[in-house]
Design a protein around this motif. Structure first.
Motif, PDB file in Angstrom:
ATOM      1  N   CYS A  57       0.856  -1.201   0.000  1.00 42.54           N
ATOM      2  CA  CYS A  57       0.000   0.000   0.000  1.00 42.54           C
ATOM      3  C   CYS A  57       0.892   1.251   0.000  1.00 42.54           C
ATOM      4  CB  CYS A  57      -0.848   0.076   1.271  1.00 42.54           C
ATOM      5  SG  CYS A  57      -1.910  -1.334   1.538  1.00 42.54           S
ATOM      6  N   GLY A  58       0.338   2.336  -0.507  1.00 42.72           N
ATOM      7  CA  GLY A  58       0.987   3.650  -0.381  1.00 42.72           C
ATOM      8  C   GLY A  58       2.391   3.683  -0.952  1.00 42.72           C
ATOM      9  N   THR A  59       3.294   4.242  -0.177  1.00 42.01           N
ATOM     10  CA  THR A  59       4.687   4.354  -0.608  1.00 42.01           C
ATOM     11  C   THR A  59       5.293   2.980  -0.898  1.00 42.01           C
ATOM     12  OG1 THR A  59       5.086   6.448   0.499  1.00 42.01           O
ATOM     13  CG2 THR A  59       6.975   4.996   0.284  1.00 42.01           C
ATOM     14  N   SER A  60       4.950   1.999  -0.089  1.00 46.04           N
ATOM     15  CA  SER A  60       5.504   0.652  -0.300  1.00 46.04           C
ATOM     16  C   SER A  60       5.047   0.094  -1.644  1.00 46.04           C
ATOM     17  CB  SER A  60       5.080  -0.277   0.837  1.00 46.04           C
ATOM     18  OG  SER A  60       5.558   0.230   2.069  1.00 46.04           O
ATOM     19  N   SER A 104       6.216  -3.739   3.231  1.00 44.83           N
ATOM     20  CA  SER A 104       5.559  -2.909   4.239  1.00 44.83           C
ATOM     21  C   SER A 104       6.585  -2.392   5.231  1.00 44.83           C
ATOM     22  CB  SER A 104       4.500  -3.727   4.977  1.00 44.83           C
ATOM     23  OG  SER A 104       3.976  -3.008   6.063  1.00 44.83           O
ATOM     24  N   SER A 106       5.847  -1.007   8.206  1.00 42.19           N
ATOM     25  CA  SER A 106       5.413  -1.372   9.558  1.00 42.19           C
ATOM     26  C   SER A 106       5.233  -2.879   9.752  1.00 42.19           C
ATOM     27  CB  SER A 106       4.073  -0.697   9.861  1.00 42.19           C
ATOM     28  OG  SER A 106       3.082  -1.169   8.947  1.00 42.19           O
ATOM     29  N   GLY A 107       4.859  -3.565   8.674  1.00 36.07           N
ATOM     30  CA  GLY A 107       4.530  -4.986   8.805  1.00 36.07           C
ATOM     31  C   GLY A 107       3.199  -5.220   9.488  1.00 36.07           C
ATOM     32  N   THR A 109       0.213  -3.367   8.298  1.00 35.32           N
ATOM     33  CA  THR A 109      -0.856  -2.786   7.479  1.00 35.32           C
ATOM     34  C   THR A 109      -1.946  -3.827   7.226  1.00 35.32           C
ATOM     35  OG1 THR A 109       0.694  -1.243   6.497  1.00 35.32           O
ATOM     36  CG2 THR A 109      -1.313  -1.678   5.246  1.00 35.32           C
ATOM     37  N   VAL A 156       5.181  10.642   9.473  1.00 32.66           N
ATOM     38  CA  VAL A 156       4.117   9.864   8.824  1.00 32.66           C
ATOM     39  C   VAL A 156       4.432   9.697   7.334  1.00 32.66           C
ATOM     40  CG1 VAL A 156       1.685   9.941   8.132  1.00 32.66           C
ATOM     41  CG2 VAL A 156       2.314  10.340  10.514  1.00 32.66           C
ATOM     42  N   ALA A 157       4.978  10.727   6.731  1.00 31.80           N
ATOM     43  CA  ALA A 157       5.373  10.632   5.325  1.00 31.80           C
ATOM     44  C   ALA A 157       6.636   9.779   5.230  1.00 31.80           C
ATOM     45  CB  ALA A 157       5.622  12.019   4.756  1.00 31.80           C
ATOM     46  N   LYS A 242       4.129  12.492  -1.694  1.00 24.14           N
ATOM     47  CA  LYS A 242       4.759  13.279  -0.627  1.00 24.14           C
ATOM     48  C   LYS A 242       4.184  14.686  -0.590  1.00 24.14           C
ATOM     49  CE  LYS A 242       6.060  10.783   1.186  1.00 24.14           C
ATOM     50  NZ  LYS A 242       6.271   9.362   1.017  1.00 24.14           N
ATOM     51  N   GLU A 245       0.594  14.657   0.781  1.00 19.26           N
ATOM     52  CA  GLU A 245       0.509  14.330   2.204  1.00 19.26           C
ATOM     53  C   GLU A 245       0.889  15.487   3.110  1.00 19.26           C
ATOM     54  OE1 GLU A 245       1.548   9.953   3.565  1.00 19.26           O
ATOM     55  OE2 GLU A 245       3.119  10.730   2.278  1.00 19.26           O
ATOM     56  N   VAL A 362      -1.517   1.917   9.214  1.00 17.69           N
ATOM     57  CA  VAL A 362      -2.948   1.754   8.957  1.00 17.69           C
ATOM     58  C   VAL A 362      -3.338   0.317   9.297  1.00 17.69           C
ATOM     59  CG1 VAL A 362      -4.784   2.082   7.248  1.00 17.69           C
ATOM     60  CG2 VAL A 362      -2.756   3.524   7.176  1.00 17.69           C
TER      61      VAL A 362
HETATM   62  O1  M6R Z   1       3.727   0.307   6.809  1.00 22.45           O
HETATM   63  P1  M6R Z   1       3.418   0.215   5.351  1.00 22.45           P
HETATM   64  O2  M6R Z   1       4.601   0.344   4.479  1.00 22.45           O
HETATM   65  O3  M6R Z   1       2.630  -1.041   5.010  1.00 22.45           O
HETATM   66  O4  M6R Z   1       2.468   1.452   5.056  1.00 22.45           O
HETATM   67  C1  M6R Z   1       1.885   1.632   3.801  1.00 22.45           C
HETATM   68  C2  M6R Z   1       1.312   3.028   3.668  1.00 22.45           C
HETATM   69  O5  M6R Z   1       0.320   3.256   4.631  1.00 22.45           O
HETATM   70  C3  M6R Z   1       2.389   4.112   3.770  1.00 22.45           C
HETATM   71  O6  M6R Z   1       3.420   3.906   2.890  1.00 22.45           O
HETATM   72  C4  M6R Z   1       1.762   5.509   3.538  1.00 22.45           C
HETATM   73  O7  M6R Z   1       1.351   5.615   2.198  1.00 22.45           O
HETATM   74  C5  M6R Z   1       2.765   6.618   3.920  1.00 22.45           C
HETATM   75  N1  M6R Z   1       2.113   7.627   4.713  1.00 22.45           N
HETATM   76  C6  M6R Z   1       3.348   7.299   2.725  1.00 22.45           C
HETATM   77  O8  M6R Z   1       4.141   8.382   3.058  1.00 22.45           O
END
Ligand code: M6R
Length: 365
Positions: A57-60, A104, A106-107, A109, A156-157, A242, A245, A362
């Motif tokens: 998701c997202g950046t990953s 990910s 965080s691992g 999500t 967060v970013a 970026k 956000e 998330v």
């Molecule tokens: O922990 P994760 O890499 O799984 O999180 C995925 C996204 O929630 C995360 O990359 C989000 O898009 C960031 N806020 C981007 O800056």
């Protein structure tokens, strides 16, 4: 702690040469990737992989999109990439010889974990995780894990998590590519290119002041466009994410070739256009895109290899970047876009480390 930095995000941007180095440490010789360093069972699990399915998701997810270009180009293996929240809610076909790769920071999500659990029921060759948090759910539930060595990411970013994910993904791609016929000399060439990345990141960080100056042009804008081709398209997506956000400026990224197919209609003097343009075969095509934008009074911000020698002219701002290997370019070209959005956000006075409405992890849908 933030130390001398005004924000965690800025500190984390500046840590990137060190953490990218740490992520490759012990996993490379001068000429090759050490497959065992990717996990004790790597040799067995990577055997007979014929397809790679990436989920994130997202950046990953953007890191996964870059990896698709690498995997198909270097390993010659088909690779699909999908955001976890889409993957988990549709019917899909997973071949048994698929490597299921979750990325990910965080691992934890929720959508990424749900996609992995669901795919397990369908069956696949092995689950590989690229993750930054030891002991996270994703790490525990995967067969093979490549840890990124970004250290805790507080902003967060996401910044350093992304560039270390790319580093880990390139190591993985090279290991897979060797099994699929990548000549030794080419692997050695790419290992050398990877080893140069930390130094190149530092060179780009030294452009902080001129990039801060560029950022002034964005403060009073409501929209912006980011363009890239090939593996720089996901970099454009990440740059746009970026900016959205942390500065709340609407930013959209497009593959440069799509410009004529719609977004060009939006371009005028109120719509800055950011382009990431390293010095490769696609450069000439990019030049014509630049003309299209300029002809409509759009202001262009081009991050380009100094070797290309793009000239500044009215409406065209050029930021000269160090010459980099085309394979590692996505890692290096991410840095100026992080700095650009950081400075825009600082000028706008937004909460850089804790953007409104967003959470670092998330863990619910
Ligand atoms: O922990 P994760 O890499 O799984 O999180 C995925 C996204 O929630 C995360 O990359 C989000 O898009 C960031 N806020 C981007 O800056």
């Amino acid at each position: 702690e933030k130390g001398d930095y005004r924000h965690f995000m800025l500190k984390e941007i500046h840590e990137q040469s060190r953490v990218v180095q740490a992520t490759m440490e012990g996993r490379l010789t001068d000429r090759r990737v050490l497959e065992q360093a990717l996990g004790t069972d790597a040799e067995n699990l990577l055997q007979d992989v014929r397809h790679v399915q990436i989920i994130a998701c997202g950046t990953s997810y953007h890191a996964g999109m870059v990896a698709r270009y690498w995997i198909e180009e270097l390993a010659g293996i088909p690779c699909s990439v999908e955001v976890a929240s889409e993957f988990r809610y549709r019917k899909h076909v997973i071949q048994p010889d698929t490597l299921f790769l979750c990325i990910s920071q965080s691992g934890e999500t929720a959508d990424t974990l749900a996609a992995l659990r669901q795919a397990k029921e369908a069956g696949f060759r092995a689950a590989l995780a690229i993750c930054n948090v030891p002991g996270s759910s994703l790490v525990r539930e995967s067969d093979l894990v490549i840890m990124t060595q970004a250290g805790p990411e507080i902003g967060v970013a996401s910044t350093k998590a992304f560039t270390t994910q790319l580093t880990a993904l390139l190591l993985f791609t090279l290991a897979l590519a060797r099994r699929n016929g990548l000549p030794e000399a080419e692997e050695a060439d790419m290992v050398q290119a990877l080893r140069q990345v930390p130094g190149q990141i530092d060179q780009v960080l030294a452009l902080d002041t001129p990039i801060a100056r560029l950022s002034e042009a964005f403060v009073d804008k409501h929209h912006s466009l980011f363009l890239g081709r090939g593996s720089q398209f996901p970099v454009a997506l990440e740059g746009a994410l970026k900016l959205k956000e942390i500065s709340y400026i609407h930013a959209e990224a497009y593959p440069a070739g799509e410009l004529k197919h719609g977004p060009l209609a939006l371009v005028d003097s109120e719509m800055p256009v950011v382009t990431v343009a390293p010095n490769n075969a696609l450069m000439e095509k990019l030049r014509s895109n630049l003309e299209e934008v300029r002809a409509r009074g759009g202001e262009l911000f081009v991050f380009a290899d100094e070797a290309v020698g793009l000239a500044e002219e009215p409406g065209v701002h050029v930021m000269n970047m160090p010459s980099v290997h085309p394979i590692t370019a996505p890692i290096v070209y991410t840095i100026p876009l992080q700095l650009l959005s950081y400075h825009v956000a600082v000028l706008k006075g937004t909460d850089v480390d804790q953007p409104r409405n967003l959470a670092k992890s998330v863990t619910v849908e």
